[in-house]
Design a protein around this motif. Structure first.
Motif, PDB file in Angstrom:
ATOM      1  N   HIS A 235     116.711  -7.490 -25.538  1.00 51.97           N
ATOM      2  CA  HIS A 235     115.531  -8.333 -26.102  1.00 51.97           C
ATOM      3  C   HIS A 235     114.301  -7.087 -26.489  1.00 51.97           C
ATOM      4  N   ALA A 236     113.794  -7.593 -27.408  1.00 50.87           N
ATOM      5  CA  ALA A 236     112.711  -6.531 -28.065  1.00 50.87           C
ATOM      6  C   ALA A 236     111.593  -7.555 -28.259  1.00 50.87           C
ATOM      7  N   ILE A 237     110.333  -6.775 -28.066  1.00 48.60           N
ATOM      8  CA  ILE A 237     109.030  -7.327 -28.366  1.00 48.60           C
ATOM      9  C   ILE A 237     108.182  -6.408 -29.122  1.00 48.60           C
ATOM     10  N   GLU A 238     107.606  -6.777 -30.260  1.00 47.72           N
ATOM     11  CA  GLU A 238     106.588  -6.041 -31.064  1.00 47.72           C
ATOM     12  C   GLU A 238     105.263  -6.626 -30.944  1.00 47.72           C
ATOM     13  N   VAL A 239     104.152  -5.713 -30.762  1.00 44.06           N
ATOM     14  CA  VAL A 239     102.731  -6.139 -30.964  1.00 44.06           C
ATOM     15  C   VAL A 239     102.243  -5.332 -31.993  1.00 44.06           C
ATOM     16  N   ARG A 240     101.233  -5.820 -32.685  1.00 36.84           N
ATOM     17  CA  ARG A 240     100.630  -5.350 -33.897  1.00 36.84           C
ATOM     18  C   ARG A 240      99.026  -5.098 -33.229  1.00 36.84           C
ATOM     19  N   LEU A 241      98.911  -3.763 -33.354  1.00 28.84           N
ATOM     20  CA  LEU A 241      97.656  -2.993 -32.666  1.00 28.84           C
ATOM     21  C   LEU A 241      96.614  -3.088 -33.807  1.00 28.84           C
ATOM     22  N   TYR A 242      95.779  -3.826 -33.975  1.00 29.76           N
ATOM     23  CA  TYR A 242      94.668  -4.057 -35.009  1.00 29.76           C
ATOM     24  C   TYR A 242      93.334  -3.457 -34.337  1.00 29.76           C
ATOM     25  N   ALA A 243      92.737  -2.862 -35.391  1.00 30.50           N
ATOM     26  CA  ALA A 243      91.374  -2.578 -35.531  1.00 30.50           C
ATOM     27  C   ALA A 243      90.482  -3.647 -35.651  1.00 30.50           C
ATOM     28  N   GLU A 244      90.290  -4.539 -34.567  1.00 34.39           N
ATOM     29  CA  GLU A 244      89.564  -5.746 -34.656  1.00 34.39           C
ATOM     30  C   GLU A 244      88.964  -6.299 -33.115  1.00 34.39           C
ATOM     31  N   ASP A 245      87.887  -6.763 -33.249  1.00 38.80           N
ATOM     32  CA  ASP A 245      87.311  -7.431 -32.008  1.00 38.80           C
ATOM     33  C   ASP A 245      87.810  -8.980 -32.043  1.00 38.80           C
ATOM     34  N   PRO A 246      88.828  -9.324 -30.894  1.00 38.13           N
ATOM     35  CA  PRO A 246      88.984 -10.701 -30.649  1.00 38.13           C
ATOM     36  C   PRO A 246      88.043 -11.393 -29.795  1.00 38.13           C
ATOM     37  N   ALA A 247      87.004 -10.989 -29.268  1.00 39.66           N
ATOM     38  CA  ALA A 247      85.744 -11.548 -28.882  1.00 39.66           C
ATOM     39  C   ALA A 247      84.854 -11.813 -29.883  1.00 39.66           C
ATOM     40  N   ALA A 248      85.074 -11.265 -31.045  1.00 37.71           N
ATOM     41  CA  ALA A 248      83.944 -11.650 -31.973  1.00 37.71           C
ATOM     42  C   ALA A 248      84.434 -12.281 -33.239  1.00 37.71           C
ATOM     43  N   ASP A 249      85.627 -13.239 -33.048  1.00 40.77           N
ATOM     44  CA  ASP A 249      86.365 -13.969 -34.184  1.00 40.77           C
ATOM     45  C   ASP A 249      87.318 -13.026 -34.925  1.00 40.77           C
ATOM     46  N   TYR A 250      87.802 -12.041 -34.363  1.00 39.68           N
ATOM     47  CA  TYR A 250      88.407 -11.133 -34.912  1.00 39.68           C
ATOM     48  C   TYR A 250      87.991 -10.165 -35.845  1.00 39.68           C
ATOM     49  N   ALA A 251      86.616  -9.792 -35.960  1.00 38.98           N
ATOM     50  CA  ALA A 251      86.130  -9.157 -37.069  1.00 38.98           C
ATOM     51  C   ALA A 251      86.589  -7.649 -37.203  1.00 38.98           C
ATOM     52  N   PRO A 252      87.392  -7.058 -38.171  1.00 38.65           N
ATOM     53  CA  PRO A 252      87.754  -6.112 -38.394  1.00 38.65           C
ATOM     54  C   PRO A 252      86.721  -4.837 -38.230  1.00 38.65           C
ATOM     55  N   GLN A 253      87.214  -3.670 -37.675  1.00 38.09           N
ATOM     56  CA  GLN A 253      86.542  -2.656 -37.314  1.00 38.09           C
ATOM     57  C   GLN A 253      86.864  -1.495 -38.236  1.00 38.09           C
ATOM     58  N   SER A 254      86.138  -0.710 -38.701  1.00 30.37           N
ATOM     59  CA  SER A 254      86.459   0.656 -39.449  1.00 30.37           C
ATOM     60  C   SER A 254      85.586   1.791 -38.867  1.00 30.37           C
ATOM     61  N   GLY A 255      85.916   2.932 -39.040  1.00 28.37           N
ATOM     62  CA  GLY A 255      85.307   4.225 -38.815  1.00 28.37           C
ATOM     63  C   GLY A 255      86.535   5.338 -38.052  1.00 28.37           C
TER      64      GLY A 255
ATOM     65  N   GLN B 242      93.921  -7.809 -25.587  1.00 23.29           N
ATOM     66  CA  GLN B 242      94.417  -9.118 -25.835  1.00 23.29           C
ATOM     67  C   GLN B 242      95.719  -9.238 -25.662  1.00 23.29           C
ATOM     68  N   LEU B 243      96.438  -8.059 -26.384  1.00 25.47           N
ATOM     69  CA  LEU B 243      97.955  -7.936 -26.220  1.00 25.47           C
ATOM     70  C   LEU B 243      98.288  -7.919 -24.952  1.00 25.47           C
ATOM     71  N   VAL B 244      97.676  -7.212 -23.988  1.00 25.42           N
ATOM     72  CA  VAL B 244      98.177  -6.881 -22.465  1.00 25.42           C
ATOM     73  C   VAL B 244      97.983  -8.406 -21.868  1.00 25.42           C
TER      74      VAL B 244
ATOM     75  N   ARG C 265      94.135 -20.658 -26.112  1.00 27.31           N
ATOM     76  CA  ARG C 265      93.792 -19.468 -25.195  1.00 27.31           C
ATOM     77  C   ARG C 265      92.931 -18.338 -25.684  1.00 27.31           C
ATOM     78  N   PRO C 266      91.711 -18.856 -26.122  1.00 25.80           N
ATOM     79  CA  PRO C 266      90.886 -17.499 -26.252  1.00 25.80           C
ATOM     80  C   PRO C 266      90.561 -16.505 -25.569  1.00 25.80           C
ATOM     81  N   PHE C 267      90.387 -15.324 -26.254  1.00 25.38           N
ATOM     82  CA  PHE C 267      90.468 -13.953 -25.479  1.00 25.38           C
ATOM     83  C   PHE C 267      89.146 -14.048 -24.696  1.00 25.38           C
ATOM     84  N   GLU C 268      89.094 -13.519 -23.615  1.00 26.64           N
ATOM     85  CA  GLU C 268      88.112 -13.415 -22.778  1.00 26.64           C
ATOM     86  C   GLU C 268      88.264 -11.920 -22.354  1.00 26.64           C
ATOM     87  N   ARG C 269      87.343 -10.980 -22.409  1.00 25.36           N
ATOM     88  CA  ARG C 269      86.926  -9.723 -22.237  1.00 25.36           C
ATOM     89  C   ARG C 269      87.403  -9.447 -20.452  1.00 25.36           C
ATOM     90  N   PRO C 270      88.008  -8.515 -20.145  1.00 27.87           N
ATOM     91  CA  PRO C 270      88.238  -8.334 -18.866  1.00 27.87           C
ATOM     92  C   PRO C 270      87.252  -8.068 -17.929  1.00 27.87           C
TER      93      PRO C 270
END
Length: 656
Positions: free
Chosen positions: A327-347, A415-417, A438-443
């Motif tokens: 079995h294989a599982i893939e996650v997409r690692l995004y530059a975004e903030d799941p706690a802020a409605d998935y706002a994309p990040q740059s820098g 969130q992925l973890v 199941r909205p993301f909650e910061r650890p």
């Protein structure tokens, strides 16, 4: 035989294709925008051609510039990757007409499946079940889904729960589709609330199993896996047969994906679309089937009979199906903030390190020091785990992600973890509604991270001294009060750490600071220092790995530990008045372009009323009034580029 191949794409997918080309002995050519000039894929290519500009419409969507680049370096083949021009039949024809090999299906197949409206007509004729909405929907038909006809990846896709919102959502979807794909055509279909997205990989008409791609945010995939869990043998066989019919209906050649919407309650499924290209999630299929889909694409383009006729690998059932292993599982690692409605990040991605481990694959488009711009998708990398069972793959992947060091930008790593360790996910109970329900909650914050950050800053300051180096950091002859370091967490919370400098190191209430491993920061460049801080509390020792970047007095501190990652910014002791903003200011949540200004200066607005629309990373974000009041300032205009934190408008609150 292909000798020099140009990839008409960028970042992770370009690097992925180059890897296979190197193994096959094929020379590689990259094209790149100005924003991408320093990304790894440009260096990995044997030759690279600049496409002047930054936006997709100026660069990667310019078929004429891509063909000019191919001619300039003598390329004899073009691979489109995914997105951009990958499903553009006119581009495929232009490549072929230029005498080059097109690594993809025929233009006729792309054209037939490129319009989701026309594709559904073809599938209905071929006997494949199709999901359709009535021409004049009523409240009973809700919810509905507006989709872009020419693209994917969640762009131009909107859920409609009220008929009164339908026209507005259609217009928003058209605008996003036009920006992302150059085609604003959209259509409407029923929205299955808790359905699953299951897709079947084909090469020609040969089937390489199925994948589940149900975990999505904003209708864009986040976690994918193969094989799709929880399907009965009958459903799986029926899906594979439907996929064959779909491929046969357009005389398909090369790699492609048939995507279905599956209702686990009724065990019914419907055709959604065919992607006439390589999918982002193709690695999970490669790992469980032991194949290289890019190699099969190239061999199909070279008219290798074994690929054209039966899918290009030893078959287990008459040349049609290929059995999965593990079995294989893939996650997409995004530059975004799941706690802020998935706002994309740059820098700047100051640190990007994913530990190596058996069964782990990383397909990355960025590296430490890379600049993440606002012009393209926010995906940084794909991290994939392969193991004998689904549970083992999830555990392995969660462990690697939790140990990764990713600094400089907020990402969806936590969130992925959480998803990979979620009991519901591990039970295979997945759907397109999983993340929404199941909205993301910061650890929970670990106070030790702040202590480690403060001590690392103190140690760094001591190491930078040019005089009195023999005096311990923070030393006082007569101690009247502790030293104080004020820090701001990534979520905006302030935290003050009190500490004392002694002859033997540091003391902090509640902690024992172990001095032997805290011998000062180790420089890793002009803007980054690293240190290991070991703290003991209640008899338990924890090692915190601390990285410091930024200017003195405004340092950014990243702390990694077994409890996760924490990011702090040192709060300056004195604030420059020029940095202050007026009360009621609406600040840009990320760098982007103002695409619409919906009010005028002096207008009265209600709380939550849209003020303007900002576009970043090919998605549109509405900026709304925080309170009811008057728009007293509106310093931006349509088409203007803005930086993160820039004032977009000022709404003066109504006085009671």
């Amino acid at each position: 035989m292909i000798s020099r191949l140009l990839v008409a794409n960028r970042a992770e997918i370009a690097s992925r294709v180059f890897r296979t080309c190197r193994e096959l002995g094929i020379e590689t050519v990259a094209v790149h925008s100005d924003a991408d000039a320093d990304l790894p894929f440009v260096r990995e290519a044997d030759a690279a051609i600049r496409l002047p500009g930054t936006s997709p419409t100026e660069t990667y969507l310019r078929a004429d510039l891509v063909l000019e680049a191919a001619r300039a370096v003598g390329a004899d083949a073009v691979h489109p990757g995914y997105g951009f021009l990958s499903e553009n039949a006119d581009f495929a024809r232009a490549v072929i007409d230029a005498g080059l090999v097109w690594v993809g299906p025929s233009p006729e197949s792309i054209e037939a499946m490129g319009s989701k409206v026309e594709a559904k007509r073809l599938m209905r004729k071929a006997g494949v079940p199709v999901l359709e909405a009535p021409e004049q929907p009523t409240e009973a038909d809700l919810p509905l889904l507006v989709k872009a006809s020419a693209g994917g990846g969640g762009r131009g896709m909107r859920v409609v729960r009220s008929l009164a919102d339908l026209d507005a959502e259609v217009e928003k979807a058209r605008a996003e589709a036009e920006s992302a794909f150059g085609d604003g055509t959209v259509f409407v279909e029923p929205y299955v609330e808790r359905g699953r997205h299951v897709e079947v990989q084909v090469v020609g008409t040969g089937v390489f199993g199925d994948r589940d791609c149900s975990l999505q945010r904003r209708h864009q995939k986040v976690v994918e896996e193969a094989p799709a869990p929880g399907l009965s043998d009958d459903v799986r066989a029926a899906m594979h047969e439907a996929a064959r019919k779909a491929a046969e209906a357009v005389d398909y050649r090369g790699a492609g994906t048939i995507e279905f919407l599956y209702d686990p309650v009724t065990e019914r499924f419907w055709f959604l679309e065919m992607n006439t290209r390589l999918q982002v999630e193709h690695p999970v299929t490669e790992l469980v089937h032991g194949v290289d889909l890019v190699e099969l694409q190239i061999r199909a383009a070279e008219a290798d009979p074994s690929v054209v006729e039966q899918g290009g690998a030893p078959a287990t059932t008459g040349g049609r199906d290929h059995a999965p292993q593990g079995h294989a599982i893939e996650v997409r690692l995004y530059a975004e903030d799941p706690a802020a409605d998935y706002a994309p990040q740059s820098g700047t991605l100051t640190t990007f390190e994913v530990p190596e481990a058996p069964g782990i694959r990383v397909d990355a488009g960025f590296e430490s020091g890379s600049e993440v711009s606002t012009h393209y998708d926010a995906m940084l990398a794909k991290v994939i785990a392969h193991a004998p069972s689904r549970e083992q793959a999830a555990r392995k992947l969660a462990g690697v992600l939790s140990r990764a060091r990713i600094h400089g930008l907020v990402t969806n790593r936590e969130q992925l973890v959480q998803v990979l360790r979620d009991p519901q996910f591990l039970a295979g109970e997945v759907s397109t509604a999983f993340l929404a329900e199941r909205p993301f909650e910061r650890p929970a914050d670990d106070p030790g991270s702040a202590v480690a950050a403060a001590l690392a800053l103190a140690e760094q300051a001591g190491a930078a001294r040019t005089v009195q180096r023999g005096i311990p950091v923070g030393w006082r002859n007569v101690v009247s009060q502790p030293q104080r370091t004020e820090l701001e967490r990534a979520g905006g919370e302030l935290e003050t750490v009190e500490w004392l400098g002694t002859r033997d190191g540091f003391t902090v209430d509640g902690y024992d600071v172990v001095p032997s491993t805290s011998s000062g920061p180790r420089s890793t460049g002009s803007t980054s220092d690293r240190a290991a801080v070991v703290l003991e509390r209640d008899g338990v020792r924890t090692t915190y790995h601390v990285s410091v970047t930024g200017l003195p007095g405004r340092e950014v501190v990243d702390v990694d530990s077994p409890w996760g990652h924490a990011r702090f910014t040192r709060v300056p002791r004195f604030v420059d008045p020029a940095d202050a903003v007026a009360s009621g200011s609406l600040l840009a949540p990320m760098p982007g372009t103002v695409v619409k200004v919906l009010v005028e200066a002096g207008a009265e607005v209600e709380a939550g009323a849209p003020v303007l629309v900002l576009e970043a990373m090919k998605m549109q974000h509405t900026v709304a009034a925080p309170t009811a009041g008057t728009v007293t300032e509106l310093p931006v205009s349509q088409g203007q580029q803005v930086a993160a934190g820039e004032v977009l408008a000022v709404v003066e609150e109504e006085q009671a």
